[in-house]
Enzyme design. Structure first.
Site, PDB file in Angstrom:
ATOM      1  CE1 TYR A  72      46.349 -26.105 -85.635  1.00 31.91           C
ATOM      2  CE2 TYR A  72      44.841 -26.572 -83.834  1.00 31.91           C
ATOM      3  CZ  TYR A  72      45.144 -25.880 -84.982  1.00 31.91           C
ATOM      4  OH  TYR A  72      44.265 -24.962 -85.474  1.00 31.91           O
ATOM      5  CG  PHE A 124      51.173   1.677 -77.763  1.00 31.00           C
ATOM      6  CD1 PHE A 124      52.364   2.403 -77.800  1.00 31.00           C
ATOM      7  CD2 PHE A 124      50.992   0.665 -78.689  1.00 31.00           C
ATOM      8  CE1 PHE A 124      53.332   2.111 -78.744  1.00 31.00           C
ATOM      9  CE2 PHE A 124      51.975   0.371 -79.629  1.00 31.00           C
ATOM     10  CZ  PHE A 124      53.139   1.099 -79.658  1.00 31.00           C
ATOM     11  CG  ASP A 125      50.891   3.920 -81.983  1.00 33.98           C
ATOM     12  OD1 ASP A 125      50.982   2.756 -81.554  1.00 33.98           O
ATOM     13  OD2 ASP A 125      51.795   4.483 -82.626  1.00 33.98           O
ATOM     14  CG  ASP A 214      49.175  -1.729 -73.144  1.00 31.70           C
ATOM     15  OD1 ASP A 214      49.968  -2.686 -73.265  1.00 31.70           O
ATOM     16  OD2 ASP A 214      49.031  -0.858 -74.003  1.00 31.70           O
ATOM     17  CB  ALA A 216      54.420  -3.385 -73.513  1.00 32.05           C
ATOM     18  CE  LYS A 257      56.874  -2.976 -77.601  1.00 39.36           C
ATOM     19  NZ  LYS A 257      55.476  -2.666 -77.426  1.00 39.36           N
ATOM     20  CG  HIS A 449      54.959   7.311 -88.318  1.00 39.58           C
ATOM     21  ND1 HIS A 449      53.589   7.158 -88.159  1.00 39.58           N
ATOM     22  CD2 HIS A 449      55.525   6.286 -87.644  1.00 39.58           C
ATOM     23  CE1 HIS A 449      53.356   6.099 -87.419  1.00 39.58           C
ATOM     24  NE2 HIS A 449      54.510   5.540 -87.091  1.00 39.58           N
TER      25      HIS A 449
HETATM   26  C1  LIG Z   1      54.342  -2.217 -78.254  1.00 34.65           C
HETATM   27  C2  LIG Z   1      53.151  -1.894 -77.463  1.00 34.65           C
HETATM   28  C3  LIG Z   1      51.882  -2.378 -77.803  1.00 34.65           C
HETATM   29  C4  LIG Z   1      51.641  -3.170 -79.068  1.00 34.65           C
HETATM   30  O1  LIG Z   1      52.370  -4.322 -79.110  1.00 34.65           O
HETATM   31  P1  LIG Z   1      52.950  -4.970 -80.456  1.00 34.65           P
HETATM   32  O2  LIG Z   1      53.643  -6.178 -79.964  1.00 34.65           O
HETATM   33  O3  LIG Z   1      53.862  -3.962 -81.085  1.00 34.65           O
HETATM   34  O4  LIG Z   1      51.787  -5.273 -81.320  1.00 34.65           O
HETATM   35  C5  LIG Z   1      50.827  -2.054 -76.978  1.00 34.65           C
HETATM   36  N1  LIG Z   1      50.993  -1.293 -75.898  1.00 34.65           N
HETATM   37  C6  LIG Z   1      52.194  -0.817 -75.533  1.00 34.65           C
HETATM   38  C7  LIG Z   1      52.322   0.019 -74.296  1.00 34.65           C
HETATM   39  C8  LIG Z   1      53.304  -1.082 -76.305  1.00 34.65           C
HETATM   40  O5  LIG Z   1      54.500  -0.570 -75.954  1.00 34.65           O
END
Ligand SMILES: *Cc1c(COP(=O)(O)O)cnc(C)c1O
Length: 458
Positions: A72, A124-125, A214, A216, A257, A449
């Protein structure tokens, strides 16, 4: 003779996939209300829905999984993960989270307040969602070139420095940080150059602001810097990665990713004050600090994944596969967002199904046609995804209408790419016969969507 290019790995375990008949697909499409998110994955032959969490782990990652420490507090796997992140980025404070959006939720809870402005390049969304839900503004400062799908420029994901400076001049006191997405997912997996990251840093320093990446697809971004930007050809991906993060103050990461794990994420920073502020939100939202939202074994596999995917050969295999698919589309004359990005091809549906009125959703129609043709699942990044205008409740037809074909990491072979391209060509060849699209039967008020129900017209 020169030897041809080939994958930098061999295959140790396989997962059978199954083709289907056109009649079966017709039935499944109707049952799914013509929304590919509603299809069972077993009814998909080649799945290009997303590259998120769909990659194949290596033998070293599976071995690490077995060695995971599920303590933990103070898990050995956490320290392994922290050490790899620190070595790659220079950030010594690390908070694991269950995925990327959770990293955003924890960090932004500490940093963003009502009325703030967070400038960046096509947020990103989920990033945008976590900024806007705090009644702050996600200000898009992407270069204008990103909007023209046919323009061939090397770093289409860049921040427009003039737009960024204008935002800082106007609202400096409301800006908690600048956020740069590497690669720029929303603009089509397009990279950001080192020069642009340096320029962002210069502007940030001038106004005494911090910068978040960000991250990913940071490793794919480093690959593009190495292969496209002057002065980087002889540097390793790990050296380039470190140089990129030296220009930032912290990062949010979706490990699904470029971490090549199926679930996971983290926050990392060089600043103790950010870490202390984020800690308070990690514990109630995610979990204790040395696991956050992750299992010990998943942290162990992620530590290996980050190390592996910052090696050139692994990235070269991946990006060349995406570019191979693009070259087939070039051969067939099928238009897509150029140049091909790191993780996906974005097919320009408006240019292909020019007989389908925009009110009948050409990109969604193309998505359906590709599934109908060969059981290949892409995803509409277009007018349905754009949702309605929150005030007028009208559909938003201002942006691009694209069919996104994501390529999972280390999952499909080039032969699968040939099938995808051939199926798309078959649809392309009968494009003039496709004159009607779909209409919406039911939709959710937001993020429609995922659950929208559609009916084919004509
Ligand atoms: C996928 C993604 C996120 C969000 O990550 P999740 O693991 O899907 O929650 C944030 N920013 C970018 C650029 C992404 O491609």
């Amino acid at each position: 003779m020169e030897l041809p290019f080939a994958e930098s790995w061999k295959i140790k375990m396989v997962e059978p996939i199954r083709k289907s008949t056109r009649e079966e697909r017709e039935k499944w499409l109707a049952e799914a209300n013509y929304n590919v998110f509603q299809l069972a994955a077993d009814h998909v032959y080649i799945d290009c829905l997303t590259d998120s969490g769909t990659g194949a782990m290596s033998d070293r990652q599976w071995a690490a999984l077995m060695m995971g420490d599920e303590s933990y507090a103070g898990s050995r796997s956490f320290y392994e993960l922290r050490d790899v992140i620190c070595r790659l980025t220079g950030f010594s404070y690390v908070i694991p989270t269950h995925q990327g959006r959770a990293a955003e939720n924890v960090l932004f809870s500490a940093l963003i307040k009502e009325g703030d402005v967070a400038p960046g390049n096509s947020h990103f969304d989920t990033t945008k969602g976590h900024i806007e839900s705090r009644k702050a503004v996600a200000l898009d400062c992407t270069v204008d070139e990103a909007k023209n799908t046919q323009l061939e420029v090397p770093f289409k994901g860049n921040v427009d420095i003039k737009k960024l400076e204008a935002a800082l001049e106007k609202d400096a006191d409301k800006i908690p940080f600048i956020i740069v997405t590497i690669t720029n997912n929303t603009a089509g997996g397009q990279p950001v150059s080192m020069q642009n990251l340096r320029d962002v840093r210069r502007v940030a320093d001038k106004y005494n602001k911090r910068v978040i990446f960000d991250s990913a697809r940071f490793a794919e971004n480093a690959y593009f810097i190495k292969t496209r930007e002057e002065g980087y050809a002889d540097k390793s991906i790990k050296e380039i990665t470190r140089e990129m993060f030296d220009l930032a103050d912290g990062m949010t990461m979706s490990a699904k990713k470029d971490g090549i794990v199926n679930m996971g994420g983290f926050i990392a920073t060089r600043h103790e004050d950010w870490y202390e502020a984020a800690k308070k939100f990690c514990i109630p939202f995610e979990g204790y600090l040395t696991y956050g939202g992750m299992n010990g074994r998943d942290m162990a596999a992620l530590a290996v994944g980050l190390d592996e995917n910052t090696e050139f050969d692994n990235l070269d295999t991946r990006i060349k596969q995406v570019q191979f698919l693009a070259s087939l589309l070039d051969e067939y004359g099928i238009p897509y967002q150029r140049p091909a990005g790191g993780h996906a091809i974005f097919v320009d549906a408006n240019k292909i199904l020019s007989n389908v009125p925009k009110e009948e959703f050409p990109a969604q129609t193309l998505t359906i046609e590709l599934y109908r043709e060969a059981g290949i699942r892409g995803c509409e990044i277009g007018y349905i995804l754009a949702d309605r205008d929150p005030i007028t409740r009208e559909n938003r037809f201002g942006g691009l209408d694209l069919l996104r074909l994501c390529i999972a990491r280390r999952v499909y072979t080039d032969n699968h790419m040939r099938v995808i391209a051939a199926a798309l060509k078959n649809v392309y060849d009968r494009r003039n016969e496709i004159t009607r699209g779909v209409e919406i039967v039911w939709e959710a008020p937001l993020m429609r969507h995922f659950t929208v129900k559609l009916r084919p017209l004509g």
